[in-house]
Design a protein around this motif. Structure first.
Motif, PDB file in Angstrom:
ATOM      1  N   VAL A  16      -7.152  11.375   2.411  1.00  0.00           N
ATOM      2  CA  VAL A  16      -6.857  10.391   3.455  1.00  0.00           C
ATOM      3  C   VAL A  16      -6.774   9.024   2.796  1.00  0.00           C
ATOM      4  N   VAL A  17      -5.695   8.301   3.076  1.00  0.00           N
ATOM      5  CA  VAL A  17      -5.508   6.951   2.527  1.00  0.00           C
ATOM      6  C   VAL A  17      -5.311   5.982   3.682  1.00  0.00           C
ATOM      7  N   THR A  18      -6.150   4.956   3.752  1.00  0.00           N
ATOM      8  CA  THR A  18      -5.991   3.907   4.751  1.00  0.00           C
ATOM      9  C   THR A  18      -5.354   2.692   4.085  1.00  0.00           C
ATOM     10  N   THR A  19      -4.477   2.016   4.817  1.00  0.00           N
ATOM     11  CA  THR A  19      -3.782   0.841   4.298  1.00  0.00           C
ATOM     12  C   THR A  19      -3.843  -0.277   5.345  1.00  0.00           C
ATOM     13  N   PRO A  20      -3.509  -1.511   4.967  1.00  0.00           N
ATOM     14  CA  PRO A  20      -3.574  -2.617   5.920  1.00  0.00           C
ATOM     15  C   PRO A  20      -2.370  -2.730   6.844  1.00  0.00           C
ATOM     16  N   SER A  21      -1.296  -1.977   6.595  1.00  0.00           N
ATOM     17  CA  SER A  21      -0.101  -2.119   7.419  1.00  0.00           C
ATOM     18  C   SER A  21       0.770  -0.868   7.339  1.00  0.00           C
ATOM     19  N   PRO A  22       1.629  -0.649   8.336  1.00  0.00           N
ATOM     20  CA  PRO A  22       2.558   0.482   8.270  1.00  0.00           C
ATOM     21  C   PRO A  22       3.474   0.423   7.050  1.00  0.00           C
ATOM     22  N   ALA A  23       3.866  -0.781   6.643  1.00  0.00           N
ATOM     23  CA  ALA A  23       4.743  -0.916   5.469  1.00  0.00           C
ATOM     24  C   ALA A  23       4.054  -0.397   4.213  1.00  0.00           C
ATOM     25  N   GLN A  24       2.764  -0.701   4.056  1.00  0.00           N
ATOM     26  CA  GLN A  24       2.007  -0.197   2.915  1.00  0.00           C
ATOM     27  C   GLN A  24       1.855   1.320   3.000  1.00  0.00           C
ATOM     28  N   ALA A  25       1.622   1.816   4.220  1.00  0.00           N
ATOM     29  CA  ALA A  25       1.464   3.261   4.401  1.00  0.00           C
ATOM     30  C   ALA A  25       2.761   3.996   4.066  1.00  0.00           C
ATOM     31  N   ARG A  26       3.895   3.388   4.377  1.00  0.00           N
ATOM     32  CA  ARG A  26       5.172   4.035   4.049  1.00  0.00           C
ATOM     33  C   ARG A  26       5.351   4.161   2.543  1.00  0.00           C
ATOM     34  N   LYS A  27       4.864   3.180   1.782  1.00  0.00           N
ATOM     35  CA  LYS A  27       4.916   3.274   0.318  1.00  0.00           C
ATOM     36  C   LYS A  27       4.083   4.455  -0.176  1.00  0.00           C
ATOM     37  N   VAL A  28       2.881   4.583   0.392  1.00  0.00           N
ATOM     38  CA  VAL A  28       1.980   5.660  -0.022  1.00  0.00           C
ATOM     39  C   VAL A  28       2.581   7.016   0.365  1.00  0.00           C
ATOM     40  N   PHE A  29       3.148   7.103   1.560  1.00  0.00           N
ATOM     41  CA  PHE A  29       3.753   8.349   2.006  1.00  0.00           C
ATOM     42  C   PHE A  29       4.896   8.764   1.073  1.00  0.00           C
ATOM     43  N   ALA A  30       5.772   7.814   0.744  1.00  0.00           N
ATOM     44  CA  ALA A  30       6.903   8.122  -0.145  1.00  0.00           C
ATOM     45  C   ALA A  30       6.417   8.576  -1.517  1.00  0.00           C
ATOM     46  N   TRP A  31       5.364   7.939  -2.032  1.00  0.00           N
ATOM     47  CA  TRP A  31       4.799   8.303  -3.340  1.00  0.00           C
ATOM     48  C   TRP A  31       4.215   9.708  -3.307  1.00  0.00           C
ATOM     49  N   GLN A  32       3.432  10.007  -2.273  1.00  0.00           N
ATOM     50  CA  GLN A  32       2.839  11.336  -2.161  1.00  0.00           C
ATOM     51  C   GLN A  32       3.906  12.418  -1.935  1.00  0.00           C
ATOM     52  N   LYS A  33       4.946  12.060  -1.217  1.00  0.00           N
ATOM     53  CA  LYS A  33       6.008  13.037  -0.949  1.00  0.00           C
ATOM     54  C   LYS A  33       6.722  13.440  -2.235  1.00  0.00           C
ATOM     55  N   ARG A  34       6.958  12.491  -3.122  1.00  0.00           N
ATOM     56  CA  ARG A  34       7.693  12.826  -4.350  1.00  0.00           C
ATOM     57  C   ARG A  34       6.791  13.362  -5.452  1.00  0.00           C
ATOM     58  N   THR A  35       5.479  13.331  -5.251  1.00  0.00           N
ATOM     59  CA  THR A  35       4.551  13.863  -6.263  1.00  0.00           C
ATOM     60  C   THR A  35       3.810  15.091  -5.724  1.00  0.00           C
ATOM     61  N   ALA A  36       2.861  14.882  -4.821  1.00  0.00           N
ATOM     62  CA  ALA A  36       2.033  15.989  -4.315  1.00  0.00           C
ATOM     63  C   ALA A  36       2.810  16.971  -3.446  1.00  0.00           C
ATOM     64  N   LEU A  37       3.865  16.509  -2.774  1.00  0.00           N
ATOM     65  CA  LEU A  37       4.646  17.398  -1.903  1.00  0.00           C
ATOM     66  C   LEU A  37       5.999  17.746  -2.508  1.00  0.00           C
TER      67      LEU A  37
END
Length: 209
Positions: free
Chosen positions: A113-134
């Motif tokens: 679980v990763v918490t971020t200060p904004s949806p824009a930051q969360a979208r960066k984390v999602f894209a990173w996890q999608k291209r690596t862990a997923l």
């Protein structure tokens, strides 16, 4: 001089104009301050919303009582460095549980679980996890699941009897994996069912994100 009624008091129209200008300025400034404060707010503690084992015997747990080991904790410092590498701000927590189904047979449930200060930051984390862990592996197929957030991707591991799910809900990104251990075999229907079961719990913990 023309007059107008403002807040139950009759004032000259020229004065009313001043009143309206000042009020508009105050409201606009207040919104600006609120928005800035929200943008600067630090990420929430992810351990408060990650799936958790029972801290004490007899207390509620997100995993079966016989899960052993079952653990949750903060991500190591190296994870923060990876976040900085993608120019993202956030805090991470991980969880793991091994659920026995007989000698040398167990099912594992793990995630992040990763918490971020904004949806824009969360979208960066999602894209990173999608291209690596997923990233799809050999034999993986897309998994159709109920919606658990604003963005999500699910994969069924045909060669490993496992399933992976990545979700972004507002400012929170979470990942979930279900897999067999030892001699246990999991059918695609069982993998899907277990993912939905634990994803529902994680979604409820995240709330609005």
């Amino acid at each position: 001089m023309r007059r107008a009624l403002v807040g139950g008091v009759t004032l000259p129209l020229a004065t009313c104009g001043v009143v309206f200008i000042v009020a508009t300025t105050i409201v606009s400034t207040g919104i600006g301050l609120t928005t800035a404060a929200a943008a600067a707010a630090p990420p929430a503690n992810p351990l408060r919303i990650a799936l958790m084992p029972s801290p004490f015997p007899g207390t509620p747990s997100d995993f079966p009582a016989n899960a052993d080991p079952a653990d949750a904790g903060p991500m190591p410092a190296s994870f923060a460095r990876k976040l900085r590498g993608i120019h993202a701000v956030g805090r991470g927590a991980r969880f793991f549980a091994s659920i026995p189904f007989g000698p040398e047979r167990a099912q594992t449930v793990s995630g992040l679980v990763v918490t971020t200060p904004s949806p824009a930051q969360a979208r960066k984390v999602f894209a990173w996890q999608k291209r690596t862990a997923l990233r799809p592996r050999k034999g993986d197929t897309r998994l159709r699941l109920p919606r658990f957030g604003d963005e999500q991707v699910g994969l069924l591991g045909g060669e490993t009897d496992s399933g992976r799910l990545l979700v972004r809900r507002n400012r929170v990104v979470w990942r979930l994996e279900v897999a067999p251990d030892g001699a246990l075999r999991l059918s695609p229907a069982r993998v899907r069912g277990e993912l939905v079961k634990y994803a529902t719990k994680q979604r409820d913990r995240v709330g609005r994100g």
